[in-house]
Design a protein around this motif. Sequence first.
Motif, short mmCIF file in Angstrom:
data_model
loop_
_atom_site.label_atom_id
_atom_site.label_comp_id
_atom_site.label_asym_id
_atom_site.label_seq_id
_atom_site.Cartn_x
_atom_site.Cartn_y
_atom_site.Cartn_z
N HIS A 60 0.71 -1.25 -0.03
CA HIS A 60 0.03 0.17 0.00
C HIS A 60 0.97 1.10 0.03
O HIS A 60 0.66 2.26 -0.68
CB HIS A 60 -0.98 -0.03 1.27
N SER A 61 2.01 1.32 0.70
CA SER A 61 2.87 2.15 1.01
C SER A 61 3.59 2.68 -0.66
O SER A 61 3.48 3.70 -1.01
CB SER A 61 4.01 1.84 1.71
N LEU A 62 4.00 1.72 -1.37
CA LEU A 62 4.40 1.65 -2.53
C LEU A 62 3.41 2.03 -3.59
O LEU A 62 3.80 2.82 -4.50
CB LEU A 62 4.79 0.11 -3.22
N LYS A 63 2.13 1.53 -3.70
CA LYS A 63 1.01 2.33 -4.35
C LYS A 63 0.71 3.73 -4.16
O LYS A 63 0.73 4.58 -4.96
CB LYS A 63 -0.29 1.57 -3.87
N LEU A 64 1.04 4.23 -2.94
CA LEU A 64 0.79 5.67 -2.41
C LEU A 64 1.87 6.52 -2.89
O LEU A 64 1.60 7.54 -3.69
CB LEU A 64 0.65 5.81 -1.03
N VAL A 65 3.16 6.01 -2.76
CA VAL A 65 4.16 6.61 -3.63
C VAL A 65 4.30 6.86 -5.09
O VAL A 65 4.41 7.73 -5.76
CB VAL A 65 5.62 6.01 -3.12
N SER A 66 3.64 5.59 -5.60
CA SER A 66 3.70 5.53 -7.13
C SER A 66 2.37 6.48 -7.58
O SER A 66 2.62 7.29 -8.62
CB SER A 66 3.19 4.08 -7.65
#
Length: 148
Positions: A60-66
Amino acid sequence: RRRQRQMCIRDRMRAMSDDDIFLSRLKLLIIMAKAYLKDCPIGKYRKSAIIENAHHVFYHSLKLVSKAAFFKNHDLKTQLSITSNDETDKEYVFHQRVQLLSVMAKALAEDRLTGNFRKKALQDNLDRICETLIFNFHIKDVEFLKVA
């Protein structure tokens, strides 16, 4: 009368978003990592909970950064995009730390986080994440916790 009060409270509550769940899982991961550092026993169920939460928090963190990078690169202003570069950099570093915490938590659940240097690195990362969460804490973040 009691039924009316319950209905009133239900009307004011909103559905939990993915971001609310992310924040809850991140806080749980922080608590479990701190418990590990205080030598609390980690049984089979806690290990699987750590691994599951670490997985969800990481992705989810990766998705937010993307998403934030996409909107920044396309000059779109949304809730996820931050206007100043300094704030964008802070958000990026925060998510890098969250992703590192996820990797370290999975390692500790799999008995691969050994040694004082690695435990100190985990503690330092936890301190930085908690510091960021405290400074960026908004009262709206508390509202969804009242559901529990």
